[in-house]
Write an enzyme that holds these catalytic residues in place. Structure first.
Site, PDB file in Angstrom:
ATOM      1  N   SER A 187      -3.382  67.971  45.486  1.00 13.14           N
ATOM      2  CA  SER A 187      -3.368  68.998  44.455  1.00 13.14           C
ATOM      3  C   SER A 187      -4.784  69.510  44.179  1.00 13.14           C
ATOM      4  O   SER A 187      -5.678  68.738  43.832  1.00 13.14           O
ATOM      5  CB  SER A 187      -2.775  68.424  43.157  1.00 13.14           C
ATOM      6  OG  SER A 187      -3.083  69.250  42.063  1.00 13.14           O
ATOM      7  N   HIS A 241      10.484  79.341  64.555  1.00  9.99           N
ATOM      8  CA  HIS A 241       9.603  78.188  64.431  1.00  9.99           C
ATOM      9  C   HIS A 241      10.242  76.935  65.015  1.00  9.99           C
ATOM     10  O   HIS A 241      10.067  75.848  64.500  1.00  9.99           O
ATOM     11  CB  HIS A 241       9.218  77.964  62.980  1.00  9.99           C
ATOM     12  CG  HIS A 241       8.476  79.097  62.362  1.00  9.99           C
ATOM     13  ND1 HIS A 241       7.224  79.452  62.805  1.00  9.99           N
ATOM     14  CD2 HIS A 241       8.788  79.963  61.379  1.00  9.99           C
ATOM     15  CE1 HIS A 241       6.802  80.477  62.099  1.00  9.99           C
ATOM     16  NE2 HIS A 241       7.721  80.810  61.228  1.00  9.99           N
ATOM     17  N   CYS A 247      -5.557  80.513  36.644  1.00 14.49           N
ATOM     18  CA  CYS A 247      -4.402  80.106  35.839  1.00 14.49           C
ATOM     19  C   CYS A 247      -4.866  79.700  34.442  1.00 14.49           C
ATOM     20  O   CYS A 247      -5.706  78.809  34.306  1.00 14.49           O
ATOM     21  CB  CYS A 247      -3.701  78.932  36.535  1.00 14.49           C
ATOM     22  SG  CYS A 247      -2.384  78.199  35.558  1.00 14.49           S
ATOM     23  N   ASN A 253      -5.625  71.273  41.695  1.00 12.47           N
ATOM     24  CA  ASN A 253      -5.846  71.085  40.269  1.00 12.47           C
ATOM     25  C   ASN A 253      -6.351  69.667  39.982  1.00 12.47           C
ATOM     26  O   ASN A 253      -7.342  69.480  39.278  1.00 12.47           O
ATOM     27  CB  ASN A 253      -4.538  71.356  39.502  1.00 12.47           C
ATOM     28  CG  ASN A 253      -4.711  71.278  38.016  1.00 12.47           C
ATOM     29  OD1 ASN A 253      -5.723  71.671  37.465  1.00 12.47           O
ATOM     30  ND2 ASN A 253      -3.707  70.752  37.345  1.00 12.47           N
ATOM     31  N   THR A 308      -6.146  80.181  42.017  1.00 11.19           N
ATOM     32  CA  THR A 308      -5.760  80.012  40.609  1.00 11.19           C
ATOM     33  C   THR A 308      -6.308  78.751  39.959  1.00 11.19           C
ATOM     34  O   THR A 308      -6.455  78.703  38.741  1.00 11.19           O
ATOM     35  CB  THR A 308      -4.223  80.016  40.464  1.00 11.19           C
ATOM     36  OG1 THR A 308      -3.671  78.982  41.271  1.00 11.19           O
ATOM     37  CG2 THR A 308      -3.640  81.365  40.845  1.00 11.19           C
ATOM     38  N   CYS A 350       4.786  80.313  42.819  1.00  7.71           N
ATOM     39  CA  CYS A 350       4.328  80.388  41.431  1.00  7.71           C
ATOM     40  C   CYS A 350       4.047  81.858  41.105  1.00  7.71           C
ATOM     41  O   CYS A 350       3.388  82.558  41.878  1.00  7.71           O
ATOM     42  CB  CYS A 350       3.059  79.555  41.279  1.00  7.71           C
ATOM     43  SG  CYS A 350       2.159  79.858  39.752  1.00  7.71           S
ATOM     44  N   HIS A 401      -7.071  75.545  51.707  1.00  5.63           N
ATOM     45  CA  HIS A 401      -5.952  75.362  50.784  1.00  5.63           C
ATOM     46  C   HIS A 401      -4.850  76.375  51.097  1.00  5.63           C
ATOM     47  O   HIS A 401      -5.116  77.529  51.434  1.00  5.63           O
ATOM     48  CB  HIS A 401      -6.428  75.528  49.338  1.00  5.63           C
ATOM     49  CG  HIS A 401      -5.414  75.080  48.341  1.00  5.63           C
ATOM     50  ND1 HIS A 401      -4.418  75.899  47.892  1.00  5.63           N
ATOM     51  CD2 HIS A 401      -5.245  73.890  47.728  1.00  5.63           C
ATOM     52  CE1 HIS A 401      -3.669  75.229  47.035  1.00  5.63           C
ATOM     53  NE2 HIS A 401      -4.159  74.004  46.919  1.00  5.63           N
ATOM     54  N   GLU A 456      -2.821  78.015  49.251  1.00  3.35           N
ATOM     55  CA  GLU A 456      -2.823  79.226  48.424  1.00  3.35           C
ATOM     56  C   GLU A 456      -3.804  80.254  48.976  1.00  3.35           C
ATOM     57  O   GLU A 456      -3.476  81.438  49.107  1.00  3.35           O
ATOM     58  CB  GLU A 456      -3.179  78.882  46.976  1.00  3.35           C
ATOM     59  CG  GLU A 456      -3.252  80.092  46.068  1.00  3.35           C
ATOM     60  CD  GLU A 456      -3.718  79.753  44.658  1.00  3.35           C
ATOM     61  OE1 GLU A 456      -4.198  80.692  43.996  1.00  3.35           O
ATOM     62  OE2 GLU A 456      -3.603  78.594  44.216  1.00  3.35           O
TER      63      GLU A 456
END
Length: 168
Positions: free
Chosen positions: A143, A1, A115, A145, A87, A21, A49, A51
């Site tokens: 975030s 990279h 989660c 969340n 999550t 996580c 996102h 994730e």
């Protein structure tokens, strides 16, 4: 990279730790299992996102990503569908999407990858805003969340401010 190679003397002294996580790691492994069992993997989550992109990468970028009910309705039928969720998704939203997807597959397997801590926060939030006139959500704008908590407040019709620092 684009990083230069490490000098030879360092090559044997590098310790790599996977700091993913554990709940996110579990979603990745579940997606791999579903793919190996010939399920069409569907991820309920925000397509941009990290994730969600990571989970999709673990299945060779072959997953279908569903962000909302409209996209779920537009999805073609599949024989065998395996579903996981980002999550930090909202349980109510996931359940509404699942209801639509159940009509589009002969065999559907949903593995709840939400989660528990995030679900608890979302439930607590709904109790808090019943007593509050407005909400202040403190957290990173990046975030999922934090954004989800602000969305829940706004959907309930309460004024909401998302701040990242005491200066804001």
């Amino acid at each position: 990279h684009g990083f230069p190679p490490l000098p030879q003397k360092f090559n044997k002294k590098i310790l790599i730790r996977d700091a993913t996580c554990p709940l996110v790691k579990k979603v990745q492994l579940i997606a791999i299992f579903l793919r190996k069992e010939n399920y069409q993997v569907i991820i309920i989550g925000d397509k941009n996102h990290e994730e969600v992109r990571g989970i999709n990468g673990f299945v060779g970028d072959k997953a279908v990503i569903i962000e909302d009910e409209k996209q779920a309705k537009q999805l073609p039928a599949f024989d065998k569908v395996g579903i996981v969720a980002q999550t930090t998704q909202n349980l109510e939203q996931v359940n509404r999407i699942l209801k639509i997807l159940k009509k589009k597959s002969k065999k559907l397997k949903f593995i709840n990858t939400l989660c528990p801590e995030v679900q608890t926060r979302q439930k607590e939030l709904s109790l808090i805003f019943k007593k509050a006139d407005a909400m202040l959500v403190i957290g990173s704008r990046n975030s999922a969340n934090t954004k989800r908590l602000a969305q829940i407040v706004k959907k309930a019709g309460k004024p909401c401010w998302l701040v990242n620092s005491s200066k804001e």
